[in-house]
Design an enzyme around this catalytic site. Structure first.
Site, short mmCIF file in Angstrom:
data_model
loop_
_atom_site.label_atom_id
_atom_site.label_comp_id
_atom_site.label_asym_id
_atom_site.label_seq_id
_atom_site.Cartn_x
_atom_site.Cartn_y
_atom_site.Cartn_z
N ASP A 83 -1.32 -4.87 -3.74
CA ASP A 83 -1.91 -3.90 -3.50
C ASP A 83 -1.83 -2.58 -3.72
OD1 ASP A 83 -4.55 -5.71 -3.70
OD2 ASP A 83 -5.07 -4.52 -1.82
N HIS A 124 -7.02 -6.21 2.16
CA HIS A 124 -6.22 -5.98 1.45
C HIS A 124 -4.62 -5.81 2.42
CE1 HIS A 124 -3.91 -2.14 0.01
NE2 HIS A 124 -3.89 -1.34 1.23
N SER A 154 0.65 -1.36 -0.14
CA SER A 154 -0.09 -0.60 0.25
C SER A 154 1.11 0.82 0.09
CB SER A 154 -0.94 0.03 1.29
OG SER A 154 -2.10 0.78 0.96
#
Length: 346
Positions: free
Chosen positions: A180, A307, A155
């Site tokens: 992600d 996530h 991320s």
């Protein structure tokens, strides 16, 4: 998580209602959370990092007051240098490190303003500062002759990894793994972030309760990983007599755009082998779609995870990393040519 698929801005937060878009975070795509109501709080007792990493180091940056906390595991193979997402910590990669350390040297740092790292300005989470921090830590650890390095970022940490690679200042960098984060969905999601952050639980009477919330209403699906990683994301507030988040993400809004703007083109421009791991069926933006069609990077969609892929399915995540290393023939000192150098791992 919110109407738009927020595969890149799910920092510490999940569970917002999804819209009609196909997303890694739609109700249909996210697996059920583990049942937590029938067990006592000892089920959520913290676990020590030492069961997963071999060493915890303090890396002092010369000429500054900055000291970065770094976890290391393994003694052979290339270095898998891990960067966590916003609001997480280096222990986000603990379970994966245990899976990888027999075949690679895993390094996972607490970024500025996170975990046990301390700097002269913990609130400066600009992409430029975070990028400079990572380069400085790698240089402090390895000098001018580092071993082969694969950068891995989740991320926000994925954005930092891309910026570090794009700077081309790290010698012997041979791989880039982004977890992600897609620029298109990230930029579209910025408008929702303050609401998402304000809707998460803010105060916890104990660390156990924070761990429990992280798997019942928070970002994680793996209780063991939560027990290792969540304590390092908290701090105790004496005045309120409760635990709060170590990193006040809601105060970092001015940096959010910089984390993700231009990320796709920068990712594609990095002169190393690249892999993008996505949770679910999130859409690629136009630049990445074209880049994938041109074979500029490998994309893997990881099913049945939230996530934080590295936390939710650490065995599968570790397998993808080790396969990436093997497929690209990345040895401890760089790419190895069969016939000239004994292939790493054999």
């Amino acid at each position: 998580m919110e109407p738009a698929p927020l595969s890149s801005l799910q920092e510490e937060v999940e569970g917002e209602p999804a819209g009609e878009d196909s997303s890694a975070f739609s109700a249909a795509a996210v697996p059920p959370r583990p049942a937590t109501h029938s067990h006592a709080l000892h089920k959520y007792a913290p676990l020590d990092w030492s069961a997963y990493f071999d060493e915890e180091r303090r890396v002092v940056i010369p000429g500054t007051d900055d000291i970065f906390n770094v976890y290391t595991a393994g003694s052979e193979g290339p270095v898998v240098f891990c960067l966590h997402g916003g609001g997480y910590s280096g222990l986000s990669f603990a379970l994966a490190a245990r899976q990888m350390k027999d075949k690679a040297r895993v390094v996972s740092m607490d970024l500025r303003g996170h975990g046990k790292s301390t700097t002269s300005n913990d609130s400066d989470l600009s992409i430029e500062t975070l990028t400079n921090d990572v380069i400085a830590v790698i240089r402090a650890m390895y000098g001018d002759s580092p071993p082969a390095i694969i950068l891995v970022g989740h991320s926000m940490g994925g954005s930092v990894a891309v910026h570090v690679a794009a700077r081309r200042e790290i010698r012997n960098l041979h791989g880039l793994v982004v977890i992600d984060v897609v620029e298109g969905t990230a930029m579209a999601s910025l408008v929702h972030m303050q609401k998402i952050l304000s809707n998460r639980a803010q105060h916890f009477p104990s660390i156990e309760k924070a761990i429990e919330w992280s798997v019942k209403g928070g970002p994680l699906r793996n209780i063991e990983s939560a027990r290792v990683s969540i304590p390092s994301t908290l701090k105790y507030d004496e005045s309120r007599e409760c635990y709060m988040y170590r990193t006040p993400l809601e105060q970092t809004e001015k940096y959010w755009k910089g984390w993700y703007e231009g990320l796709s083109d920068k990712f594609l421009s990095c002169p190393v082998q690249k892999i993008l791991l996505l949770a679910g069926t999130d859409r690629l933006d136009r630049a990445l779609t074209i880049g994938q069609m041109q074979g500029k990077f490998q994309m893997v969609v990881v099913r049945h995870t939230g996530h934080a892929i590295q936390e939710d399915v650490p065995e599968e995540f570790a397998s993808h990393i080790l396969n990436f290393i093997s497929r690209n023939k990345i040895g401890p000192n760089g790419v190895e040519i069969p016939g000239l150098i004994k292939k790493w791992g054999h």
